[in-house]
Motif scaffolding. Structure first.
Motif, mmCIF file in Angstrom:
data_model
loop_
_atom_site.group_PDB
_atom_site.id
_atom_site.type_symbol
_atom_site.label_atom_id
_atom_site.label_comp_id
_atom_site.label_asym_id
_atom_site.label_seq_id
_atom_site.Cartn_x
_atom_site.Cartn_y
_atom_site.Cartn_z
ATOM 1 N N GLU A 11 31.531 53.824 40.441
ATOM 2 C CA GLU A 11 31.982 53.246 40.680
ATOM 3 C C GLU A 11 33.627 52.803 39.447
ATOM 4 O O GLU A 11 34.619 52.329 40.625
ATOM 5 C CB GLU A 11 32.381 52.109 41.663
ATOM 6 C CG GLU A 11 30.352 52.413 42.955
ATOM 7 C CD GLU A 11 30.955 50.953 44.080
ATOM 8 O OE1 GLU A 11 31.225 50.828 44.934
ATOM 9 O OE2 GLU A 11 30.203 50.487 43.972
ATOM 10 N N LEU A 12 33.518 52.489 39.048
ATOM 11 C CA LEU A 12 33.737 51.784 38.118
ATOM 12 C C LEU A 12 35.038 52.918 37.281
ATOM 13 O O LEU A 12 35.399 53.823 37.625
ATOM 14 C CB LEU A 12 33.236 51.482 36.429
ATOM 15 C CG LEU A 12 32.001 50.789 36.130
ATOM 16 C CD1 LEU A 12 31.582 51.020 35.003
ATOM 17 C CD2 LEU A 12 32.160 49.613 36.154
ATOM 18 N N VAL A 13 36.477 51.993 37.399
ATOM 19 C CA VAL A 13 37.654 52.570 37.189
ATOM 20 C C VAL A 13 38.493 51.458 35.490
ATOM 21 O O VAL A 13 38.023 50.616 35.393
ATOM 22 C CB VAL A 13 38.408 51.844 38.316
ATOM 23 C CG1 VAL A 13 38.156 53.065 39.299
ATOM 24 C CG2 VAL A 13 39.054 51.155 38.734
ATOM 25 N N ILE A 37 37.795 47.966 30.115
ATOM 26 C CA ILE A 37 37.278 48.915 30.036
ATOM 27 C C ILE A 37 38.811 49.859 30.078
ATOM 28 O O ILE A 37 40.223 49.705 31.179
ATOM 29 C CB ILE A 37 36.747 49.666 31.431
ATOM 30 C CG1 ILE A 37 35.458 49.342 31.980
ATOM 31 C CG2 ILE A 37 36.738 51.702 31.072
ATOM 32 C CD1 ILE A 37 35.025 48.815 33.237
ATOM 33 N N GLU A 38 38.954 50.442 28.535
ATOM 34 C CA GLU A 38 40.140 50.994 28.251
ATOM 35 C C GLU A 38 40.297 53.172 28.772
ATOM 36 O O GLU A 38 41.487 53.364 28.620
ATOM 37 C CB GLU A 38 40.691 50.893 26.773
ATOM 38 C CG GLU A 38 40.637 49.180 26.492
ATOM 39 C CD GLU A 38 41.131 48.731 24.907
ATOM 40 O OE1 GLU A 38 40.358 49.871 24.248
ATOM 41 O OE2 GLU A 38 40.989 47.721 24.634
ATOM 42 N N ALA A 75 40.087 50.481 44.296
ATOM 43 C CA ALA A 75 40.273 49.218 42.702
ATOM 44 C C ALA A 75 40.980 48.079 43.371
ATOM 45 O O ALA A 75 41.166 46.775 42.811
ATOM 46 C CB ALA A 75 40.254 49.768 41.385
ATOM 47 N N ALA A 76 42.044 48.512 43.876
ATOM 48 C CA ALA A 76 43.308 47.670 44.448
ATOM 49 C C ALA A 76 42.842 46.665 45.705
ATOM 50 O O ALA A 76 43.411 46.037 46.251
ATOM 51 C CB ALA A 76 44.096 48.381 44.478
ATOM 52 N N LYS A 77 41.557 47.129 46.348
ATOM 53 C CA LYS A 77 41.289 46.216 47.859
ATOM 54 C C LYS A 77 40.452 45.521 47.625
ATOM 55 O O LYS A 77 39.978 44.744 46.330
ATOM 56 C CB LYS A 77 40.925 47.173 48.808
ATOM 57 C CG LYS A 77 41.457 48.247 49.292
ATOM 58 C CD LYS A 77 40.398 49.002 50.421
ATOM 59 C CE LYS A 77 40.505 48.687 50.852
ATOM 60 N NZ LYS A 77 39.829 48.952 52.816
ATOM 61 N N PRO A 78 40.225 43.959 48.349
ATOM 62 C CA PRO A 78 39.494 42.744 48.049
ATOM 63 C C PRO A 78 38.302 42.870 48.353
ATOM 64 O O PRO A 78 37.812 44.425 48.691
ATOM 65 C CB PRO A 78 39.729 42.046 48.757
ATOM 66 C CG PRO A 78 41.406 42.242 49.363
ATOM 67 C CD PRO A 78 41.387 43.770 49.056
#
Length: 428
Positions: A11-13, A37-38, A75-78
């Motif tokens: 799930e990482l971004v 995370i780059e 990623a943009a959601k709480p």
């Protein structure tokens, strides 16, 4: 507001701040106690070692758990799931705040007041002066004269100032500057590491000076020992070990003779060989009975010693030294101070030889604190380990920003003399 979130590596971004792993940091290439995370390469490497990680939602983008959505939209959601805290080992004691360890001292946050390029010539000049002065001061002590404490204090002040502004340049120059005498070189290295860690802890400038002077002098008593005892490459017998341990008492006598009354400096000289679990000498002190400056000095003394070549032992790579210290938490050394040391020094400090994923070999140049996994590297050998006609600088952070991080990064750190590279021959 939620802060720590448990996220599977799938799930990482890019943009998330990883604050914890599902295993000890020192078992992975990511033992920097937190990083952003780059690139997708970072995610892929995390996936090789971890099933899940913990992210700090206040320091990077947040992660939701609707697996039917695109990861970027998630990623943009709480986050909807509760915080899942890191598990502590049953034997792990509650952490003590740094402010309590250094109770009664002023602590503040330092900012870099100069860039590496600006600080580098200042650091070089300060170190050149200090090395010359230390040679003279130590020679006088060896001849039976009193230690010139006024000259020493004036000599360390520019070093403290340089490290306060930006530690990177001073560490770089010190790593390249080699002295014929190990005792001198070790005192210089330990002093610089101590001030760097003190800066990380937020200690006031006068405390940084005490750390610097204490570490410069912690082995001064060895000047009263037989040189052959210090240079032997064999195991010492019990009588010789007792004679070597006597350098602590000799050092205190030298301090008393020259009138040093700074208790922090005296504590460092007296107790830098004491250990948190009581296994040290000369008094087998343990835990908080060891003065805090001496606890810190013991860490930098050990780190600088094992990453330097000695008559009886070769140097080991900085990353391996960090692992040894990490595994010694609350054994030889207090955990909070070990972790602060790792934060200050990093995995690849300036002057560290590294092998890149391309097979090329180089030395870490600058900005290792703010770019712990992607510093600037001066490439010295090609992928076949042949010397390059001219070295070149690679900025691994820019490589990542340009989308080429998947093909170039640090594979591992190397011992200081790997491939017969002489760091002292590199222009400072």
């Amino acid at each position: 507001m939620l802060k720590t979130l448990k996220v599977t590596t799938s799930e990482l971004v890019v943009g998330m701040f990883v604050s914890g792993l599902d295993r000890p940091w020192l078992e992975t290439p990511f033992f920097t106690q937190g990083f952003v995370i780059e690139s997708q390469d970072d995610i892929a490497r995390l996936g090789k070692y971890c099933d899940y990680v913990y992210i700090d939602s206040l320091r990077g983008v947040r992660a939701g758990y609707d697996l039917n959505q695109d990861p970027v939209k998630r990623a943009a959601k709480p986050a909807q799931k509760p915080v899942l805290p890191l598990k502590k080992a049953e034997h792990e004691r509650p952490r003590v705040p740094i402010s309590k360890i250094f109770a009664g001292r002023e602590l503040a946050t330092y900012a870099d007041d100069s860039a590496w390029e600006e600080e580098h010539p200042r650091a070089r000049e300060a170190l050149n002066t200090l090395v010359g002065d230390i040679d003279e001061i130590y020679s006088q002590v060896s001849a039976g004269d009193k230690l010139n404490v006024i000259k020493l204090r004036k000599s360390v002040d520019p070093i403290v100032d340089s490290i306060s502004r930006n530690p990177d340049a001073c560490v770089w120059v010190a790593r390249l500057k080699q002295h014929d005498e190990y005792t001198y070189q070790h005192s210089l290295g330990a002093s610089i590491w101590a001030v760097s860690v003190g800066r990380q802890l937020g200690l006031a400038r006068h405390d940084l000076r005490s750390l610097s002077m204490g570490c410069m002098l912690m082995d001064v008593g060895k000047l009263r020992l037989a040189p052959e005892l210090l240079r032997t490459d064999r195991t010492l017998n019990n009588e010789e070990m007792a004679e070597l341990a006597g350098h602590v008492g000799h050092g205190l006598e030298i301090l008393e003779d020259c009138g040093i009354m700074n208790q922090d400096v005296i504590d460092i000289v007296a107790h830098h060989h004491e250990r948190y679990d009581g296994s040290g000498y000369p008094n087998s002190l343990h835990n908080d009975s060891i003065p805090p400056f001496a606890r810190l000095a013991g860490i930098v003394d050990t780190y600088d010693a094992i990453t330097s070549s000695r008559d009886y032992a070769p140097a080991i790579a900085p990353a391996e030294a960090i692992k040894l210290l990490y595994n010694s938490r609350d054994k030889e050394f207090q955990a909070e101070l070990v972790e602060a040391f790792i934060q200050a020094v990093g995995i690849y400090p300036a002057g560290t030889l590294v092998e890149l994923t391309s097979g090329e070999v180089g030395v870490v140049v600058a900005e290792y604190r703010t770019r712990r996994l992607r510093p600037k590297v001066m490439v010295l050998l090609d992928s076949r380990k042949n010397r390059l006609p001219r070295s070149r600088i690679i900025d691994l952070h820019e490589e990542s920003a340009n989308g080429s991080a998947s093909s170039l990064g640090i594979k591992c750190s190397l011992e200081p003399e790997a491939y017969d590279i002489d760091l002292s021959a590199i222009p400072q």
